[in-house]
Design a protein around this motif. Structure first.
Motif, PDB file in Angstrom:
ATOM      1  N   SER A  18      -4.119 -11.264  15.531  1.00 36.32           N
ATOM      2  CA  SER A  18      -3.050 -11.509  16.490  1.00 36.32           C
ATOM      3  C   SER A  18      -2.361 -12.840  16.188  1.00 36.32           C
ATOM      4  CB  SER A  18      -3.610 -11.533  17.914  1.00 36.32           C
ATOM      5  OG  SER A  18      -4.221 -10.285  18.223  1.00 36.32           O
ATOM      6  N   GLY A  19      -1.163 -12.992  16.717  1.00 33.23           N
ATOM      7  CA  GLY A  19      -0.434 -14.238  16.520  1.00 33.23           C
ATOM      8  C   GLY A  19       0.741 -14.093  15.579  1.00 33.23           C
ATOM      9  N   SER A  20       0.680 -13.080  14.690  1.00 34.05           N
ATOM     10  CA  SER A  20       1.789 -12.801  13.778  1.00 34.05           C
ATOM     11  C   SER A  20       2.002 -11.296  13.715  1.00 34.05           C
ATOM     12  CB  SER A  20       1.492 -13.336  12.371  1.00 34.05           C
ATOM     13  OG  SER A  20       1.368 -14.742  12.375  1.00 34.05           O
ATOM     14  N   THR A  21       3.219 -10.894  13.404  1.00 35.67           N
ATOM     15  CA  THR A  21       3.509  -9.475  13.241  1.00 35.67           C
ATOM     16  C   THR A  21       3.022  -9.020  11.867  1.00 35.67           C
ATOM     17  OG1 THR A  21       5.661  -9.849  12.212  1.00 35.67           O
ATOM     18  CG2 THR A  21       5.600  -9.759  14.630  1.00 35.67           C
ATOM     19  N   PRO A  22       2.885  -7.711  11.648  1.00 37.78           N
ATOM     20  CA  PRO A  22       2.487  -7.222  10.331  1.00 37.78           C
ATOM     21  C   PRO A  22       3.413  -7.719   9.210  1.00 37.78           C
ATOM     22  CG  PRO A  22       2.309  -5.470  11.932  1.00 37.78           C
ATOM     23  CD  PRO A  22       2.953  -6.624  12.635  1.00 37.78           C
ATOM     24  N   THR A  23       4.714  -7.721   9.467  1.00 38.80           N
ATOM     25  CA  THR A  23       5.652  -8.199   8.450  1.00 38.80           C
ATOM     26  C   THR A  23       5.397  -9.667   8.133  1.00 38.80           C
ATOM     27  OG1 THR A  23       7.380  -6.631   9.071  1.00 38.80           O
ATOM     28  CG2 THR A  23       8.087  -8.613   7.933  1.00 38.80           C
ATOM     29  N   GLN A  24       5.162 -10.470   9.167  1.00 38.42           N
ATOM     30  CA  GLN A  24       4.887 -11.895   8.933  1.00 38.42           C
ATOM     31  C   GLN A  24       3.595 -12.088   8.144  1.00 38.42           C
ATOM     32  OE1 GLN A  24       4.983 -13.116  13.042  1.00 38.42           O
ATOM     33  NE2 GLN A  24       7.118 -13.813  12.933  1.00 38.42           N
ATOM     34  N   HIS A  25       2.568 -11.326   8.502  1.00 41.87           N
ATOM     35  CA  HIS A  25       1.301 -11.418   7.760  1.00 41.87           C
ATOM     36  C   HIS A  25       1.509 -11.095   6.285  1.00 41.87           C
ATOM     37  CE1 HIS A  25      -1.712 -12.444  10.654  1.00 41.87           C
ATOM     38  NE2 HIS A  25      -1.512 -11.388  11.429  1.00 41.87           N
ATOM     39  N   LEU A  26       2.155  -9.984   6.002  1.00 38.37           N
ATOM     40  CA  LEU A  26       2.313  -9.545   4.616  1.00 38.37           C
ATOM     41  C   LEU A  26       3.225 -10.478   3.832  1.00 38.37           C
ATOM     42  CD1 LEU A  26       2.633  -5.677   5.151  1.00 38.37           C
ATOM     43  CD2 LEU A  26       0.639  -6.942   4.336  1.00 38.37           C
ATOM     44  N   GLU A  27       4.251 -10.990   4.492  1.00 36.94           N
ATOM     45  CA  GLU A  27       5.195 -11.868   3.797  1.00 36.94           C
ATOM     46  C   GLU A  27       4.623 -13.265   3.585  1.00 36.94           C
ATOM     47  OE1 GLU A  27      10.004 -12.647   3.797  1.00 36.94           O
ATOM     48  OE2 GLU A  27       9.039 -12.008   5.653  1.00 36.94           O
ATOM     49  N   GLN A  28       3.842 -13.744   4.549  1.00 40.21           N
ATOM     50  CA  GLN A  28       3.317 -15.107   4.469  1.00 40.21           C
ATOM     51  C   GLN A  28       1.966 -15.184   3.768  1.00 40.21           C
ATOM     52  OE1 GLN A  28       3.353 -16.416   8.568  1.00 40.21           O
ATOM     53  NE2 GLN A  28       5.581 -16.150   8.745  1.00 40.21           N
ATOM     54  N   LYS A  29       1.255 -14.062   3.700  1.00 38.23           N
ATOM     55  CA  LYS A  29      -0.053 -14.028   3.021  1.00 38.23           C
ATOM     56  C   LYS A  29       0.029 -13.048   1.850  1.00 38.23           C
ATOM     57  CE  LYS A  29      -2.692 -15.084   7.241  1.00 38.23           C
ATOM     58  NZ  LYS A  29      -1.596 -15.089   8.218  1.00 38.23           N
ATOM     59  N   GLN A  30       0.944 -13.335   0.947  1.00 37.26           N
ATOM     60  CA  GLN A  30       1.236 -12.382  -0.132  1.00 37.26           C
ATOM     61  C   GLN A  30       0.070 -12.202  -1.095  1.00 37.26           C
ATOM     62  OE1 GLN A  30       4.867 -11.939  -2.062  1.00 37.26           O
ATOM     63  NE2 GLN A  30       6.096 -12.136  -0.214  1.00 37.26           N
ATOM     64  N   ALA A  31      -0.726 -13.236  -1.298  1.00 32.74           N
ATOM     65  CA  ALA A  31      -1.863 -13.098  -2.210  1.00 32.74           C
ATOM     66  C   ALA A  31      -2.890 -12.110  -1.661  1.00 32.74           C
ATOM     67  CB  ALA A  31      -2.518 -14.455  -2.458  1.00 32.74           C
ATOM     68  N   LEU A  32      -3.128 -12.157  -0.343  1.00 29.01           N
ATOM     69  CA  LEU A  32      -4.069 -11.212   0.266  1.00 29.01           C
ATOM     70  C   LEU A  32      -3.461  -9.816   0.339  1.00 29.01           C
ATOM     71  CD1 LEU A  32      -5.663 -13.334   3.150  1.00 29.01           C
ATOM     72  CD2 LEU A  32      -6.352 -13.116   0.746  1.00 29.01           C
ATOM     73  N   ALA A  33      -2.150  -9.749   0.613  1.00 28.52           N
ATOM     74  CA  ALA A  33      -1.472  -8.450   0.598  1.00 28.52           C
ATOM     75  C   ALA A  33      -1.536  -7.842  -0.796  1.00 28.52           C
ATOM     76  CB  ALA A  33      -0.021  -8.616   1.037  1.00 28.52           C
ATOM     77  N   ARG A  34      -1.415  -8.690  -1.796  1.00 26.38           N
ATOM     78  CA  ARG A  34      -1.517  -8.214  -3.187  1.00 26.38           C
ATOM     79  C   ARG A  34      -2.909  -7.658  -3.462  1.00 26.38           C
ATOM     80  NH1 ARG A  34      -1.519 -12.172  -8.491  1.00 26.38           N
ATOM     81  NH2 ARG A  34      -1.436 -10.548 -10.109  1.00 26.38           N
ATOM     82  N   GLN A  35      -3.944  -8.336  -2.960  1.00 25.81           N
ATOM     83  CA  GLN A  35      -5.305  -7.836  -3.146  1.00 25.81           C
ATOM     84  C   GLN A  35      -5.512  -6.512  -2.419  1.00 25.81           C
ATOM     85  OE1 GLN A  35      -7.710 -11.282  -1.902  1.00 25.81           O
ATOM     86  NE2 GLN A  35      -8.322 -11.525  -4.037  1.00 25.81           N
ATOM     87  N   PHE A  36      -4.968  -6.415  -1.222  1.00 25.03           N
ATOM     88  CA  PHE A  36      -5.035  -5.157  -0.478  1.00 25.03           C
ATOM     89  C   PHE A  36      -4.402  -4.034  -1.309  1.00 25.03           C
ATOM     90  CE2 PHE A  36      -3.754  -1.965   2.553  1.00 25.03           C
ATOM     91  CZ  PHE A  36      -4.740  -1.970   3.518  1.00 25.03           C
ATOM     92  N   ALA A  37      -3.257  -4.347  -1.907  1.00 19.55           N
ATOM     93  CA  ALA A  37      -2.563  -3.367  -2.750  1.00 19.55           C
ATOM     94  C   ALA A  37      -3.397  -3.000  -3.963  1.00 19.55           C
ATOM     95  CB  ALA A  37      -1.203  -3.923  -3.181  1.00 19.55           C
ATOM     96  N   HIS A  38      -4.057  -3.973  -4.565  1.00 17.53           N
ATOM     97  CA  HIS A  38      -4.895  -3.694  -5.740  1.00 17.53           C
ATOM     98  C   HIS A  38      -6.073  -2.791  -5.369  1.00 17.53           C
ATOM     99  CE1 HIS A  38      -3.430  -5.781  -9.309  1.00 17.53           C
ATOM    100  NE2 HIS A  38      -2.957  -6.719  -8.505  1.00 17.53           N
ATOM    101  N   ILE A  39      -6.613  -2.956  -4.174  1.00 17.12           N
ATOM    102  CA  ILE A  39      -7.693  -2.070  -3.720  1.00 17.12           C
ATOM    103  C   ILE A  39      -7.176  -0.637  -3.607  1.00 17.12           C
ATOM    104  CG2 ILE A  39      -9.116  -1.476  -1.716  1.00 17.12           C
ATOM    105  CD1 ILE A  39      -9.654  -4.448  -1.336  1.00 17.12           C
ATOM    106  N   MET A  40      -5.979  -0.478  -3.040  1.00 18.37           N
ATOM    107  CA  MET A  40      -5.401   0.860  -2.912  1.00 18.37           C
ATOM    108  C   MET A  40      -5.111   1.455  -4.289  1.00 18.37           C
ATOM    109  SD  MET A  40      -5.636   1.236   0.231  1.00 18.37           S
ATOM    110  CE  MET A  40      -5.257   2.946  -0.103  1.00 18.37           C
ATOM    111  N   HIS A  41      -4.577   0.643  -5.185  1.00 16.90           N
ATOM    112  CA  HIS A  41      -4.265   1.120  -6.541  1.00 16.90           C
ATOM    113  C   HIS A  41      -5.532   1.566  -7.250  1.00 16.90           C
ATOM    114  CE1 HIS A  41      -3.577   0.512 -10.929  1.00 16.90           C
ATOM    115  NE2 HIS A  41      -2.425   1.086 -10.649  1.00 16.90           N
ATOM    116  N   PHE A  42      -6.580   0.745  -7.173  1.00 14.96           N
ATOM    117  CA  PHE A  42      -7.854   1.110  -7.787  1.00 14.96           C
ATOM    118  C   PHE A  42      -8.375   2.419  -7.214  1.00 14.96           C
ATOM    119  CE2 PHE A  42     -12.384   1.423  -7.051  1.00 14.96           C
ATOM    120  CZ  PHE A  42     -12.897   1.379  -8.342  1.00 14.96           C
ATOM    121  N   THR A  43      -8.295   2.551  -5.899  1.00 12.27           N
ATOM    122  CA  THR A  43      -8.840   3.726  -5.213  1.00 12.27           C
ATOM    123  C   THR A  43      -8.192   5.012  -5.700  1.00 12.27           C
ATOM    124  OG1 THR A  43      -9.394   2.453  -3.245  1.00 12.27           O
ATOM    125  CG2 THR A  43      -9.093   4.822  -2.953  1.00 12.27           C
ATOM    126  N   LEU A  44      -6.880   5.028  -5.746  1.00 13.00           N
ATOM    127  CA  LEU A  44      -6.194   6.252  -6.182  1.00 13.00           C
ATOM    128  C   LEU A  44      -6.405   6.500  -7.672  1.00 13.00           C
ATOM    129  CD1 LEU A  44      -4.823   5.861  -3.337  1.00 13.00           C
ATOM    130  CD2 LEU A  44      -2.925   7.142  -4.304  1.00 13.00           C
TER     131      LEU A  44
END
Length: 320
Positions: free
Chosen positions: A114-140
């Motif tokens: 809480s405290g930030s919107t999803p867009t703010q989280h993804l835009e401001q924490k791009q390194a973690l969003a990138r890791q989240f994306a890498h997990i999804m990429h690996f999974t598929l």
């Protein structure tokens, strides 16, 4: 008044996703470093897992000969010697799925806070969003490789049959305890699934939601739908797409988009394929179909496999 502000800010954020998420170069800020380093260890191992899975050839010939010559001990030993190290690899793959589950939940904990919107989280924490994306990429990618390699289930089935015979005959084989019965049952369920890694992450996301009742469900679903939107917008916007330094990033974005749509479908009560969902399903499928068919066939099949894609409306979108 507070609820009104929450509704208004959520409506504004639902128009988000129109920004460039640097999947190629985003680096962690000081506030992201602790989580980033923890997840990075798992992602480093993920590369090795994919390499090992891609190189997995199986023991099909040895098993075939063993079945044809059940009374020839030399042939049986050869098949057993071939299968045991392969099952050790399958065990490693399975155990890695549990590490991946933990990493996903760790990232969700930050990206849905809480405290930030999803867009703010993804835009401001791009390194973690990138890791989240890498997990999804690996999974598929893992599931694509697994689905096209029947040797995996054949090898494991032979291993379990052989272990069963050994128990009946009070025999023991080298490394026969590598996979005990309880673990073998769990591995069997894992590999019996067409998309085992995706199921693991779907279950992990649902577990994250149920284990964190203080985190509103929409925090998680909005995070997933925003990520899907970011991927779609980057793929269909020339200004953003031109910033990719590798054509591989296009397929990376496609895999991530499909993966988060499937996670959304799994955790949202109404699913991803209803008109009220915060996902542009038609637009996402259109982006997929604009790519070479050979590169997206598996992704379209993954969308077909989720729980609500058998509805007439969704099948029409995917098949048209």
């Amino acid at each position: 008044m507070g609820n009104l502000i929450k509704v208004l800010t959520r409506d504004i954020d639902n128009n988000g996703g129109n920004f460039f998420l640097d999947f190629e170069n985003a680096q962690p800020s000081q506030s992201e470093t602790a989580v980033w380093e923890k997840v990075n260890k798992v992602l480093m191992e993920a590369r090795v897992i994919l390499e090992d899975l891609q190189a997995y050839r199986g023991a099909g010939e040895e098993i075939r000969q063993a079945i044809q010559s059940p009374g020839v001990e030399r042939v049986q030993e050869k098949a057993w010697s071939a299968v045991v190290p392969l099952v050790a690899k399958l065990k490693t793959f399975y155990e890695f799925s549990q590490k991946l589950e933990s990493s996903l939940q760790c990232l969700l904990d930050v990206l849905t806070s809480s405290g930030s919107t999803p867009t703010q989280h993804l835009e401001q924490k791009q390194a973690l969003a990138r890791q989240f994306a890498h997990i999804m990429h690996f999974t598929l990618r893992f599931d694509e490789l697994k689905m096209t390699n029947p040797a995996i289930q054949n090898d494991f089935s032979y291993y379990r049959r052989t272990i069963s015979r050994m128990r009946i005959n009070n025999l023991s084989g080298e490394a026969s305890n590598e996979v005990n019965n309880e673990l073998a049952n769990r591995m069997s369920l894992f590999y019996a699934c067409a998309t085992p890694m995706l199921k693991t992450l779907s279950d992990a996301t649902s577990k994250f939601v149920s284990d964190n009742p203080d985190v509103p469900l929409e925090n998680t679903t909005d995070c997933l739908s925003t990520m899907a939107s970011v991927c779609k917008v980057m793929l269909e916007t020339p200004e953003y797409r031109s910033r990719f330094t590798s054509e591989e990033t296009v397929l990376f974005c496609l895999r991530v988009m499909v993966g988060v749509i499937i996670l959304y479908d799994h955790v949202h009560p109404a699913g991803a394929f209803v008109k009220t969902a915060n996902i542009d399903m038609k637009g996402s499928i259109r982006v997929l179909k604009e790519q070479p068919p050979s590169s997206v066939e598996g992704l379209l099949n993954a969308l077909r496999s989720v729980k609500l894609t058998n509805t007439k409306e969704t099948q029409n979108h995917i098949c048209s």
